[in-house]
Design a protein around this motif. Sequence first.
Motif, mmCIF file in Angstrom:
data_model
loop_
_atom_site.group_PDB
_atom_site.id
_atom_site.type_symbol
_atom_site.label_atom_id
_atom_site.label_comp_id
_atom_site.label_asym_id
_atom_site.label_seq_id
_atom_site.Cartn_x
_atom_site.Cartn_y
_atom_site.Cartn_z
ATOM 1 N N VAL A 138 5.408 -1.812 -19.240
ATOM 2 C CA VAL A 138 3.999 -1.956 -18.883
ATOM 3 C C VAL A 138 3.602 -3.394 -19.160
ATOM 4 N N ILE A 139 2.647 -3.924 -18.372
ATOM 5 C CA ILE A 139 2.160 -5.286 -18.594
ATOM 6 C C ILE A 139 0.642 -5.286 -18.505
ATOM 7 N N ILE A 140 0.003 -6.124 -19.325
ATOM 8 C CA ILE A 140 -1.453 -6.164 -19.382
ATOM 9 C C ILE A 140 -1.944 -7.612 -19.354
ATOM 10 N N GLY A 141 -3.065 -7.856 -18.651
ATOM 11 C CA GLY A 141 -3.667 -9.184 -18.595
ATOM 12 C C GLY A 141 -5.171 -9.089 -18.446
ATOM 13 N N HIS A 142 -5.847 -10.222 -18.665
ATOM 14 C CA HIS A 142 -7.304 -10.275 -18.642
ATOM 15 C C HIS A 142 -7.759 -11.384 -17.696
ATOM 16 N N LEU A 154 4.382 -6.820 -6.268
ATOM 17 C CA LEU A 154 4.663 -7.140 -4.871
ATOM 18 C C LEU A 154 6.148 -7.236 -4.573
ATOM 19 N N LYS A 155 6.982 -7.200 -5.613
ATOM 20 C CA LYS A 155 8.429 -7.257 -5.420
ATOM 21 C C LYS A 155 8.943 -5.908 -4.921
ATOM 22 N N GLU A 156 10.115 -5.945 -4.263
ATOM 23 C CA GLU A 156 10.677 -4.714 -3.703
ATOM 24 C C GLU A 156 10.983 -3.697 -4.806
ATOM 25 N N ASN A 157 11.555 -4.153 -5.900
ATOM 26 C CA ASN A 157 11.815 -3.288 -7.058
ATOM 27 C C ASN A 157 11.027 -3.840 -8.245
ATOM 28 N N PRO A 158 9.783 -3.416 -8.403
ATOM 29 C CA PRO A 158 8.923 -4.002 -9.445
ATOM 30 C C PRO A 158 9.532 -3.913 -10.839
ATOM 31 N N LEU A 159 9.342 -4.973 -11.602
ATOM 32 C CA LEU A 159 9.866 -5.043 -12.963
ATOM 33 C C LEU A 159 9.128 -4.076 -13.883
ATOM 34 N N PHE A 160 7.850 -3.824 -13.582
ATOM 35 C CA PHE A 160 7.026 -2.985 -14.448
ATOM 36 C C PHE A 160 6.608 -1.704 -13.739
ATOM 37 N N LYS A 161 6.422 -0.655 -14.542
ATOM 38 C CA LYS A 161 5.926 0.624 -14.028
ATOM 39 C C LYS A 161 4.414 0.749 -14.188
ATOM 40 N N GLY A 162 3.866 0.067 -15.207
ATOM 41 C CA GLY A 162 2.438 0.167 -15.478
ATOM 42 C C GLY A 162 1.764 -1.187 -15.476
ATOM 43 N N TYR A 163 0.538 -1.251 -14.897
ATOM 44 C CA TYR A 163 -0.219 -2.497 -14.773
ATOM 45 C C TYR A 163 -1.633 -2.250 -15.282
ATOM 46 N N ILE A 178 -1.933 -5.723 -2.950
ATOM 47 C CA ILE A 178 -1.709 -4.628 -3.895
ATOM 48 C C ILE A 178 -1.829 -3.277 -3.192
ATOM 49 N N VAL A 179 -2.850 -3.131 -2.378
ATOM 50 C CA VAL A 179 -3.041 -1.873 -1.641
ATOM 51 C C VAL A 179 -1.828 -1.573 -0.769
ATOM 52 N N THR A 180 -1.323 -2.588 -0.090
ATOM 53 C CA THR A 180 -0.142 -2.407 0.767
ATOM 54 C C THR A 180 1.064 -1.997 -0.068
ATOM 55 N N SER A 181 1.266 -2.669 -1.188
ATOM 56 C CA SER A 181 2.410 -2.371 -2.050
ATOM 57 C C SER A 181 2.329 -0.966 -2.628
ATOM 58 N N LEU A 182 1.159 -0.586 -3.124
ATOM 59 C CA LEU A 182 1.004 0.740 -3.715
ATOM 60 C C LEU A 182 1.124 1.837 -2.662
ATOM 61 N N SER A 183 0.661 1.559 -1.473
ATOM 62 C CA SER A 183 0.742 2.559 -0.391
ATOM 63 C C SER A 183 2.190 2.880 -0.041
ATOM 64 N N LYS A 184 3.069 1.896 -0.230
ATOM 65 C CA LYS A 184 4.474 2.061 0.147
ATOM 66 C C LYS A 184 5.375 2.425 -1.043
ATOM 67 N N ALA A 185 4.822 2.486 -2.236
ATOM 68 C CA ALA A 185 5.630 2.724 -3.438
ATOM 69 C C ALA A 185 6.414 4.029 -3.341
ATOM 70 N N GLU A 186 7.710 3.955 -3.605
ATOM 71 C CA GLU A 186 8.575 5.127 -3.516
ATOM 72 C C GLU A 186 8.933 5.702 -4.880
ATOM 73 N N SER A 187 8.424 5.098 -5.933
ATOM 74 C CA SER A 187 8.626 5.612 -7.288
ATOM 75 C C SER A 187 7.304 5.508 -8.030
ATOM 76 N N PRO A 188 7.134 6.234 -9.124
ATOM 77 C CA PRO A 188 5.840 6.266 -9.818
ATOM 78 C C PRO A 188 5.380 4.892 -10.313
ATOM 79 N N VAL A 189 4.096 4.609 -10.094
ATOM 80 C CA VAL A 189 3.470 3.381 -10.579
ATOM 81 C C VAL A 189 2.123 3.765 -11.193
ATOM 82 N N TRP A 190 1.828 3.201 -12.356
ATOM 83 C CA TRP A 190 0.540 3.421 -13.008
ATOM 84 C C TRP A 190 -0.275 2.143 -12.887
ATOM 85 N N PHE A 191 -1.476 2.264 -12.329
ATOM 86 C CA PHE A 191 -2.324 1.106 -12.098
ATOM 87 C C PHE A 191 -3.695 1.394 -12.688
ATOM 88 N N TYR A 192 -4.094 0.585 -13.659
ATOM 89 C CA TYR A 192 -5.379 0.761 -14.313
ATOM 90 C C TYR A 192 -6.220 -0.501 -14.112
#
Length: 382
Positions: A138-142, A154-163, A178-192
């Motif tokens: 997971v990664i967090i920023g402000h 935005l990478k094909e195989n994202p390094l992180f599962k949670g943002y 981000i919307v395009t990437s999440l729409s196409k995600a083939e594995s679980p992603v957590w976006f907060y």
Amino acid sequence: MHKKLFLLLALIAPSILLSQTIYKSFNSNKMGGERQLKIQLPRNYEQNKDKSYPVLIVLDGDYLFEPVAGNVDYYSYWEDIPEMVVVGINQDRTRNSDALYDKETFLPTESGAAFFEFIGMELMPFLDTNYRTAPFRVIIGHDYTSNFINYYLLKENPLFKGYINLSPDLAPEMANRIVTSLSKAESPVWFYMATSSEDIPSLKERIIDFDIKLKQIDNKNIHYNFNNFDASTHYTLVGNAIPKAIENIFEVYRPISMNEYNRVLLQTSVSPYEYLVEKYEKIDDLFMLEKQVRLNDFMAVYNAIEKTERYDELHDLSKLAEKHYPKTMLATYFEARYDEEMGNPRQAMKSYQKAYGQEPIAFITIDFMLDKAQKIKDDFGY
């Protein structure tokens, strides 16, 4: 002598019982110099030699690390989330250059590109090599650094599962990307994502518009949560958002709650036993953690089975209890209840008696079990 021993134990106890924070200078070839890290290891990390831990990377570590690490330590203490390795990257003098993006492509450039590669190609391999890390990251920023964390998405195989996006100051086109990437995600992603009523107006307006787009994504792999806190500023919203984000990302890990019990387990269309098995399979699959089933969860499922009269599931529940609490009376009690409800009182009596010599657990004591056996004996005249 005893006083000296007591004083020694008092001095070393905090290092045993509390999480450990390591302050480290990391020499980065990508960045062309040293970066300052804060690394919090879980409590009893040294004692749990066979255990691996998810990783949470904290940008703006100079001020975000402590509140994030404190929440992780608190929530994991109560087993609401898994223990984690929390890593803060100090950016008090470099955050603008670290998160630099090109004014035409709006992608990381120069020092921003170097920082992007530093995290992915240097920091993460270092952590995986030197600490017992699990693949869940997971990664967090402000604001400005919150925009930056999403480049990994935005990478094909994202390094992180949670943002975890705290009042993100999004670059142009970032929301659409981000919307395009999440729409196409083939594995679980957590976006907060979080904002607040007193957030910086220009940021808040764009964040709320972005939230509308994110809520329209139709992809079962996306776990999206959003908070718009009342009466919080751009800075104080951070204290509200961190625990909310952590709760959302690790929701499946939490013990079965009273709400979950009433809303899910008491539905006659739901198999309580299968729900329990699937819950822990998800924990294993998502976080790469083979976790012992909590006693709380066993009892919640047992009570649901009794309430919904799905007594046939007690046999399987007993087998599972035998695996997780082999020396206790838990499996024996479930099996005895199964025999009772299946019309085998003599076998139930023997099962209750079998508890002699086993360890008590929860309300299940030797007196309780033998009383159960005696009642059957009296009722049926055995």
